[in-house]
Scaffold this active site. Sequence first.
Site, short mmCIF file in Angstrom:
data_model
loop_
_atom_site.label_atom_id
_atom_site.label_comp_id
_atom_site.label_asym_id
_atom_site.label_seq_id
_atom_site.Cartn_x
_atom_site.Cartn_y
_atom_site.Cartn_z
CB ALA A 67 -0.87 -0.01 1.25
N GLY A 112 0.52 -4.94 0.92
CA GLY A 112 -0.67 -4.96 0.07
C GLY A 112 -0.42 -5.64 -1.27
CD GLU A 115 -2.39 -7.28 2.95
OE1 GLU A 115 -1.99 -6.15 2.60
OE2 GLU A 115 -3.01 -7.46 4.01
CD GLU A 135 1.48 -5.39 5.76
OE1 GLU A 135 2.23 -6.35 6.10
OE2 GLU A 135 0.82 -5.40 4.71
N1 CAA Z 1 4.65 3.12 -0.54
C1 CAA Z 1 5.06 4.27 -1.08
N2 CAA Z 1 6.20 4.40 -1.76
C2 CAA Z 1 6.96 3.30 -1.90
C3 CAA Z 1 6.60 2.06 -1.34
C4 CAA Z 1 5.36 1.98 -0.65
N3 CAA Z 1 4.90 0.84 -0.13
N4 CAA Z 1 7.56 1.15 -1.63
C5 CAA Z 1 8.50 1.81 -2.34
N5 CAA Z 1 8.13 3.09 -2.51
C6 CAA Z 1 8.84 4.15 -3.23
C7 CAA Z 1 10.04 4.67 -2.42
O1 CAA Z 1 9.60 5.59 -1.44
C8 CAA Z 1 10.86 5.29 -3.54
O2 CAA Z 1 10.24 6.50 -3.92
P1 CAA Z 1 11.10 7.87 -4.05
O3 CAA Z 1 12.11 7.55 -5.11
O4 CAA Z 1 10.05 8.85 -4.48
O5 CAA Z 1 11.71 8.09 -2.70
C9 CAA Z 1 10.65 4.32 -4.70
O6 CAA Z 1 9.43 3.62 -4.42
C10 CAA Z 1 11.76 3.29 -4.84
O7 CAA Z 1 11.90 2.63 -3.59
P2 CAA Z 1 13.30 2.51 -2.79
O8 CAA Z 1 14.18 3.65 -3.14
O9 CAA Z 1 12.96 2.29 -1.35
O10 CAA Z 1 13.88 1.18 -3.46
P3 CAA Z 1 14.87 0.14 -2.79
O11 CAA Z 1 15.29 -0.76 -3.89
O12 CAA Z 1 15.92 0.83 -1.99
O13 CAA Z 1 13.96 -0.69 -1.75
C11 CAA Z 1 11.97 -1.88 -1.05
C12 CAA Z 1 12.90 -1.47 -2.23
C13 CAA Z 1 12.71 -2.87 -0.16
C14 CAA Z 1 10.77 -2.58 -1.67
C15 CAA Z 1 11.56 -0.62 -0.26
O14 CAA Z 1 11.07 0.34 -1.16
C16 CAA Z 1 10.50 -0.87 0.78
O15 CAA Z 1 10.80 -1.39 1.86
N6 CAA Z 1 9.22 -0.47 0.51
C17 CAA Z 1 8.16 -0.51 1.44
C18 CAA Z 1 7.64 -1.93 1.58
C19 CAA Z 1 6.53 -1.97 2.61
O16 CAA Z 1 6.72 -1.68 3.77
N7 CAA Z 1 5.33 -2.34 2.15
C20 CAA Z 1 4.17 -2.45 2.99
C21 CAA Z 1 3.37 -1.20 2.91
S1 CAA Z 1 2.10 -1.14 4.15
C22 CAA Z 1 0.82 -2.05 3.55
O17 CAA Z 1 0.91 -2.63 2.49
C23 CAA Z 1 -0.40 -2.03 4.43
C24 CAA Z 1 -1.50 -2.90 4.01
O18 CAA Z 1 -1.47 -4.10 4.19
C25 CAA Z 1 -2.70 -2.31 3.48
#
Ligand code: CAA
Length: 260
Positions: A67, A112, A115, A135
């Site tokens: 998400a 998400g 999911e 999460e």
């Molecule tokens: N939401 C918003 N932006 C996200 C994102 C997310 N879930 N995942 C990645 N991005 C964005 C980053 O912020 C970045 O954007 P900017 O360049 O504008 O800063 C871009 O995508 C590229 O990401 P990274 O620079 O972080 O890339 P990386 O290769 O260094 O890392 C990753 C990759 C390990 C996937 C890392 O991006 C990450 O940990 N992402 C978040 C994963 C996460 O926590 N997902 C769960 C979300 S909560 C959820 O899903 C709740 C639910 O159940 C409803």
Amino acid sequence: MTSFENILVELKDDTLCITINRPKQLNALNKNTISELGQAIQEAYTNPQIKAVLLTGSGEKAFVAGADIKEFAHFNGEQGKVLSAHGHRIFKMFEDCPKPTVAVINGFALGGGLELAMACHVRVASDNARFSQPEVSLGVTPGYGGTQRLVQLIGKGKAMELLMSGEMIKADEALRLGLVNYVFAPADLLNEAKKLIAKFTKQSPVAIRGVIKAVNDYFVGNLNGFDSEIEEFGNCFDSEDFTEGTTAFLKRRKANFPGK
Ligand code: CAA
């Protein structure tokens, strides 16, 4: 076919191909993208030309990285519950779709994203795919069905471990756990997915519809769990842990949870 802002939708032969198309944000699901997914999958319910649905992410890095944390980082509990219920409703349309829905996981399937893949009937992945429900590292529970469907797919013990650790697993481990049906080299993924879909589309659509309904009905007893997930997900948004978890993600540092 309608054109969308965040997804690409194309009818190829008898398959509705949906591609989540926010590669710079690793295809993170904001509210609008989820709404668009809802509109796209609705077409599969009504259009008799469509015999199956293929869902994938754009770019080489991610299926969906979760998400959109940037969108929800400042939400309160009520807004969290509305967000969760919205995702639940639309992901269920993938689960209940009377045509086979196949998630083609071409990279990260996190939060998400996993999911959404789990709401599909079948999952195939590239060997560079990575999976997690991270999460808890953000101070929130999964909000789009993860607490229910992960248990259904891989069993309670391993699901508990993955949900409570937020640990990321590789494609071979996902295969071993039964989280995905097949793993292929990235270059072969799409073609192999299409071959699998062809096995479904040559069968009786009426019988397939019946199979989907009967299998899904097996799990109807778990519906309360989905309601609990919406409630718990929303409650997390009012916690200091959630503020700390999302702020840490956005500032690219490790979270230090106060535990309240
Ligand atoms: N939401 C918003 N932006 C996200 C994102 C997310 N879930 N995942 C990645 N991005 C964005 C980053 O912020 C970045 O954007 P900017 O360049 O504008 O800063 C871009 O995508 C590229 O990401 P990274 O620079 O972080 O890339 P990386 O290769 O260094 O890392 C990753 C990759 C390990 C996937 C890392 O991006 C990450 O940990 N992402 C978040 C994963 C996460 O926590 N997902 C769960 C979300 S909560 C959820 O899903 C709740 C639910 O159940 C409803």
